[in-house]
Design a protein around this motif. Structure first.
Motif, PDB file in Angstrom:
ATOM      1  N   VAL A 303     -36.090   3.739 -32.845  1.00  0.00           N
ATOM      2  CA  VAL A 303     -35.391   3.757 -31.559  1.00  0.00           C
ATOM      3  C   VAL A 303     -35.899   4.932 -30.732  1.00  0.00           C
ATOM      4  O   VAL A 303     -35.878   6.082 -31.173  1.00  0.00           O
ATOM      5  CB  VAL A 303     -33.869   3.855 -31.759  1.00  0.00           C
ATOM      6  CG1 VAL A 303     -33.164   3.958 -30.403  1.00  0.00           C
ATOM      7  CG2 VAL A 303     -33.357   2.656 -32.543  1.00  0.00           C
ATOM      8  N   TRP A 304     -36.360   4.630 -29.518  1.00  0.00           N
ATOM      9  CA  TRP A 304     -36.897   5.655 -28.629  1.00  0.00           C
ATOM     10  C   TRP A 304     -35.884   6.042 -27.553  1.00  0.00           C
ATOM     11  O   TRP A 304     -35.793   7.200 -27.152  1.00  0.00           O
ATOM     12  CB  TRP A 304     -38.182   5.134 -27.980  1.00  0.00           C
ATOM     13  CG  TRP A 304     -38.940   6.143 -27.207  1.00  0.00           C
ATOM     14  CD1 TRP A 304     -39.775   7.111 -27.701  1.00  0.00           C
ATOM     15  CD2 TRP A 304     -38.951   6.295 -25.774  1.00  0.00           C
ATOM     16  NE1 TRP A 304     -40.306   7.859 -26.669  1.00  0.00           N
ATOM     17  CE2 TRP A 304     -39.814   7.387 -25.471  1.00  0.00           C
ATOM     18  CE3 TRP A 304     -38.327   5.630 -24.725  1.00  0.00           C
ATOM     19  CZ2 TRP A 304     -40.050   7.810 -24.172  1.00  0.00           C
ATOM     20  CZ3 TRP A 304     -38.548   6.047 -23.429  1.00  0.00           C
ATOM     21  CH2 TRP A 304     -39.414   7.134 -23.164  1.00  0.00           C
ATOM     22  N   ALA A 305     -35.108   5.054 -27.065  1.00  0.00           N
ATOM     23  CA  ALA A 305     -34.077   5.318 -26.054  1.00  0.00           C
ATOM     24  C   ALA A 305     -33.113   4.142 -26.016  1.00  0.00           C
ATOM     25  O   ALA A 305     -33.448   3.029 -26.441  1.00  0.00           O
ATOM     26  CB  ALA A 305     -34.701   5.535 -24.675  1.00  0.00           C
ATOM     27  N   VAL A 306     -31.918   4.399 -25.515  1.00  0.00           N
ATOM     28  CA  VAL A 306     -30.915   3.344 -25.336  1.00  0.00           C
ATOM     29  C   VAL A 306     -30.380   3.419 -23.908  1.00  0.00           C
ATOM     30  O   VAL A 306     -29.876   4.470 -23.484  1.00  0.00           O
ATOM     31  CB  VAL A 306     -29.758   3.473 -26.341  1.00  0.00           C
ATOM     32  CG1 VAL A 306     -28.719   2.376 -26.092  1.00  0.00           C
ATOM     33  CG2 VAL A 306     -30.270   3.411 -27.772  1.00  0.00           C
ATOM     34  N   GLU A 307     -30.525   2.329 -23.161  1.00  0.00           N
ATOM     35  CA  GLU A 307     -29.993   2.245 -21.802  1.00  0.00           C
ATOM     36  C   GLU A 307     -28.706   1.431 -21.836  1.00  0.00           C
ATOM     37  O   GLU A 307     -28.714   0.278 -22.285  1.00  0.00           O
ATOM     38  CB  GLU A 307     -31.002   1.570 -20.863  1.00  0.00           C
ATOM     39  CG  GLU A 307     -32.310   2.331 -20.711  1.00  0.00           C
ATOM     40  CD  GLU A 307     -33.305   1.577 -19.835  1.00  0.00           C
ATOM     41  OE1 GLU A 307     -33.037   0.389 -19.525  1.00  0.00           O
ATOM     42  OE2 GLU A 307     -34.338   2.160 -19.477  1.00  0.00           O
ATOM     43  N   ASN A 313     -26.666  -3.510 -23.658  1.00  0.00           N
ATOM     44  CA  ASN A 313     -27.532  -2.354 -23.857  1.00  0.00           C
ATOM     45  C   ASN A 313     -28.978  -2.810 -23.908  1.00  0.00           C
ATOM     46  O   ASN A 313     -29.276  -3.916 -24.386  1.00  0.00           O
ATOM     47  CB  ASN A 313     -27.206  -1.634 -25.170  1.00  0.00           C
ATOM     48  CG  ASN A 313     -25.845  -0.962 -25.146  1.00  0.00           C
ATOM     49  OD1 ASN A 313     -25.250  -0.795 -24.081  1.00  0.00           O
ATOM     50  ND2 ASN A 313     -25.354  -0.584 -26.317  1.00  0.00           N
ATOM     51  N   VAL A 314     -29.879  -1.978 -23.410  1.00  0.00           N
ATOM     52  CA  VAL A 314     -31.309  -2.206 -23.575  1.00  0.00           C
ATOM     53  C   VAL A 314     -31.816  -1.131 -24.528  1.00  0.00           C
ATOM     54  O   VAL A 314     -31.781   0.067 -24.204  1.00  0.00           O
ATOM     55  CB  VAL A 314     -32.067  -2.125 -22.234  1.00  0.00           C
ATOM     56  CG1 VAL A 314     -33.566  -2.344 -22.469  1.00  0.00           C
ATOM     57  CG2 VAL A 314     -31.527  -3.148 -21.246  1.00  0.00           C
ATOM     58  N   VAL A 315     -32.240  -1.568 -25.715  1.00  0.00           N
ATOM     59  CA  VAL A 315     -32.750  -0.641 -26.721  1.00  0.00           C
ATOM     60  C   VAL A 315     -34.271  -0.636 -26.622  1.00  0.00           C
ATOM     61  O   VAL A 315     -34.914  -1.686 -26.737  1.00  0.00           O
ATOM     62  CB  VAL A 315     -32.310  -1.060 -28.133  1.00  0.00           C
ATOM     63  CG1 VAL A 315     -32.845  -0.070 -29.168  1.00  0.00           C
ATOM     64  CG2 VAL A 315     -30.792  -1.149 -28.210  1.00  0.00           C
ATOM     65  N   ILE A 316     -34.843   0.536 -26.386  1.00  0.00           N
ATOM     66  CA  ILE A 316     -36.292   0.688 -26.281  1.00  0.00           C
ATOM     67  C   ILE A 316     -36.790   1.278 -27.597  1.00  0.00           C
ATOM     68  O   ILE A 316     -36.284   2.315 -28.062  1.00  0.00           O
ATOM     69  CB  ILE A 316     -36.675   1.604 -25.106  1.00  0.00           C
ATOM     70  CG1 ILE A 316     -36.042   1.089 -23.812  1.00  0.00           C
ATOM     71  CG2 ILE A 316     -38.193   1.698 -24.967  1.00  0.00           C
ATOM     72  CD1 ILE A 316     -36.167   2.029 -22.642  1.00  0.00           C
ATOM     73  N   VAL A 317     -37.763   0.613 -28.201  1.00  0.00           N
ATOM     74  CA  VAL A 317     -38.257   1.063 -29.498  1.00  0.00           C
ATOM     75  C   VAL A 317     -39.765   1.261 -29.451  1.00  0.00           C
ATOM     76  O   VAL A 317     -40.463   0.692 -28.608  1.00  0.00           O
ATOM     77  CB  VAL A 317     -37.911   0.053 -30.616  1.00  0.00           C
ATOM     78  CG1 VAL A 317     -36.421  -0.239 -30.648  1.00  0.00           C
ATOM     79  CG2 VAL A 317     -38.703  -1.245 -30.448  1.00  0.00           C
ATOM     80  N   LEU A 335     -26.818   2.603 -31.718  1.00  0.00           N
ATOM     81  CA  LEU A 335     -28.043   3.085 -32.331  1.00  0.00           C
ATOM     82  C   LEU A 335     -28.360   4.463 -31.780  1.00  0.00           C
ATOM     83  O   LEU A 335     -28.057   4.767 -30.623  1.00  0.00           O
ATOM     84  CB  LEU A 335     -29.200   2.129 -32.040  1.00  0.00           C
ATOM     85  CG  LEU A 335     -29.109   0.734 -32.658  1.00  0.00           C
ATOM     86  CD1 LEU A 335     -30.166  -0.187 -32.051  1.00  0.00           C
ATOM     87  CD2 LEU A 335     -29.276   0.796 -34.179  1.00  0.00           C
ATOM     88  N   SER A 336     -28.997   5.276 -32.591  1.00  0.00           N
ATOM     89  CA  SER A 336     -29.327   6.633 -32.186  1.00  0.00           C
ATOM     90  C   SER A 336     -30.829   6.782 -32.032  1.00  0.00           C
ATOM     91  O   SER A 336     -31.615   6.121 -32.737  1.00  0.00           O
ATOM     92  CB  SER A 336     -28.831   7.638 -33.248  1.00  0.00           C
ATOM     93  OG  SER A 336     -27.445   7.514 -33.435  1.00  0.00           O
ATOM     94  N   VAL A 337     -31.222   7.640 -31.110  1.00  0.00           N
ATOM     95  CA  VAL A 337     -32.644   7.928 -30.922  1.00  0.00           C
ATOM     96  C   VAL A 337     -33.223   8.473 -32.229  1.00  0.00           C
ATOM     97  O   VAL A 337     -32.636   9.346 -32.868  1.00  0.00           O
ATOM     98  CB  VAL A 337     -32.839   8.943 -29.783  1.00  0.00           C
ATOM     99  CG1 VAL A 337     -34.305   9.382 -29.703  1.00  0.00           C
ATOM    100  CG2 VAL A 337     -32.403   8.337 -28.459  1.00  0.00           C
ATOM    101  N   GLY A 338     -34.354   7.906 -32.644  1.00  0.00           N
ATOM    102  CA  GLY A 338     -34.992   8.298 -33.895  1.00  0.00           C
ATOM    103  C   GLY A 338     -34.614   7.445 -35.077  1.00  0.00           C
ATOM    104  O   GLY A 338     -35.216   7.567 -36.159  1.00  0.00           O
ATOM    105  N   GLU A 339     -33.628   6.570 -34.913  1.00  0.00           N
ATOM    106  CA  GLU A 339     -33.187   5.725 -36.022  1.00  0.00           C
ATOM    107  C   GLU A 339     -34.251   4.696 -36.371  1.00  0.00           C
ATOM    108  O   GLU A 339     -34.869   4.097 -35.497  1.00  0.00           O
ATOM    109  CB  GLU A 339     -31.882   5.034 -35.642  1.00  0.00           C
ATOM    110  CG  GLU A 339     -31.228   4.249 -36.773  1.00  0.00           C
ATOM    111  CD  GLU A 339     -29.847   3.740 -36.408  1.00  0.00           C
ATOM    112  OE1 GLU A 339     -29.359   2.820 -37.090  1.00  0.00           O
ATOM    113  OE2 GLU A 339     -29.250   4.263 -35.432  1.00  0.00           O
ATOM    114  N   LYS A 340     -34.453   4.475 -37.676  1.00  0.00           N
ATOM    115  CA  LYS A 340     -35.426   3.505 -38.158  1.00  0.00           C
ATOM    116  C   LYS A 340     -34.768   2.128 -38.237  1.00  0.00           C
ATOM    117  O   LYS A 340     -33.709   1.968 -38.861  1.00  0.00           O
ATOM    118  CB  LYS A 340     -35.944   3.893 -39.543  1.00  0.00           C
ATOM    119  CG  LYS A 340     -36.551   5.293 -39.625  1.00  0.00           C
ATOM    120  CD  LYS A 340     -37.822   5.409 -38.797  1.00  0.00           C
ATOM    121  CE  LYS A 340     -38.459   6.791 -38.998  1.00  0.00           C
ATOM    122  NZ  LYS A 340     -39.673   6.964 -38.175  1.00  0.00           N
TER     123      LYS A 340
END
Length: 355
Positions: A303-307, A313-317, A335-340
């Protein structure tokens, strides 16, 4: 109402081909949208239809009659531009009236036409005001009234809403569609905004680098894109792509990316080209799924960012292959930034492109 046909239309400036061999035909009364990025040739095509530009090759036909040699005023078209072209020293009434000064109409007919157009576009209470006293939306309504009082055969519009705020654009889009359907006038509308194209057009012409990529209804353009460019240009968030080499393995069709291997559904075999050639798998964000990293053939990602958009939500990975992808989730997915995580997709909603 008028049919429009473009035959072998080309426009060349020096050594640069801006419009390349365009062949199109639009039925009378259609709302046609030319869609594409800046510099794709859509405005140049519109200007050749209007008569502002002379084609290097090819013909423009109205109802089967070539109009290449006719000046703009003789083509009976009305043009609306990005900025409302109104004389600042004249009132809204006088600006609208300018369109009819050479129409050969009686004073009563001119008055009736102006009043009808002004009432239809809800500017009848603004006729005594000058452009400086009008809002951006009011100025564009006056510009539209100035166009329709001529009762043209064709409306041509070059990004008329791009300078307005989002709320006003939404309002005027609906008003313009209602106006066009009420009058039944063939309309060609240029925009780089896919939402405008999808919500307004009967027919969408997607252009890229001077060429027509695809022509179709909004449903066809969205659900049956012919090329990777069309697939990536239409849709918000944009379609995700996985680049890889097409191959066979264990009796299945596979796309082998840098560090992962994706199994392709059997339904894509007909679209698959030469084995060993580069292809792109396309999946829209709403058809992606977040799964456990242990799932076989899932795409490992981080996870790189969550909008957060409220309703979704738009999850950017970042994927293991170094690419970026977007996934639509419900608001309750945390989800958290950095989560696998890992990604899978709906095989019935996937696309495969060879170019």
């Amino acid at each position: 109402m008028t049919t429009i046909k473009l035959e072998g239309l080309r426009k060349v400036y020096g050594s640069e081909t801006v419009v390349d061999n365009t062949n199109l035909e639009f039925e009378s009364g259609n709302f046609v949208v030319f869609l594409g990025p800046s510099g794709c040739g859509k405005t140049t095509t519109l200007n050749m239809i209007a008569g502002f530009e002379t084609p290097t090759e090819g013909r423009v036909l109205f109802d089967g009659r070539a109009v290449n040699d006719l000046p703009p005023h003789a083509r009976n078209v009305a043009m609306v531009f990005q900025s409302a072209l109104l004389y600042p020293h004249l009132t809204a009434l006088a600006n609208i009236q300018m369109s009819l000064r050479h129409a050969g109409l009686s004073a009563d007919e001119i008055k009736a036409r102006i009043l009808s157009a002004a009432q239809f576009l809800k500017v009848d209470q603004l006729l005594a005001k000058k452009p400086s006293a009008l809002s951006g939306g009011e100025r564009q309504r006056v510009a539209l009234a100035k166009a329709i009082v001529r009762q043209p055969s064709v409306f041509l519009m070059d990004e008329p809403f791009s300078a307005l705020d989002a709320a006003l654009r939404n309002s005027l889009r609906a008003e313009l569609v209602h106006l066009q359907k009420t009058l039944g006038v063939t309309t060609v509308f240029v925009t780089h905004d896919q939402i405008e194209a999808m919500t307004m057009g009967d027919v969408i012409v997607v252009m890229n680098k001077g060429k027509v990529e695809q022509v179709g209804s909004p449903d066809e353009i969205y659900n049956k894109p012919n090329t990777r460019f069309v697939a990536g240009f239409i849709g918000s968030p944009a379609m995700n792509f996985i680049e890889g080499v097409l191959g066979e393995g264990d009796g299945s069709l596979q796309l082998k990316a840098k560090n992962s291997c994706v199994l392709l559904p059997q339904r894509l075999r007909d679209r698959a080209g030469e084995r060993g050639a580069t292809h792109w798998l396309g999946i829209r964000p709403q058809h992606m799924r977040i799964s456990d990293p242990a799932v076989e053939h899932a795409i490992p990602s981080e996870v790189w960012a969550v909008e957060r958009h409220g309703k979704e939500n738009v999850v950017i990975v970042q994927t293991i292959d170094g690419g970026s992808m977007r996934i639509l989730t419900t608001p309750d997915v945390n989800l958290s930034v950095g989560e696998k995580i890992a990604l899978t997709f709906d095989p019935d909603r996937a696309y495969l492109f060879a170019r």
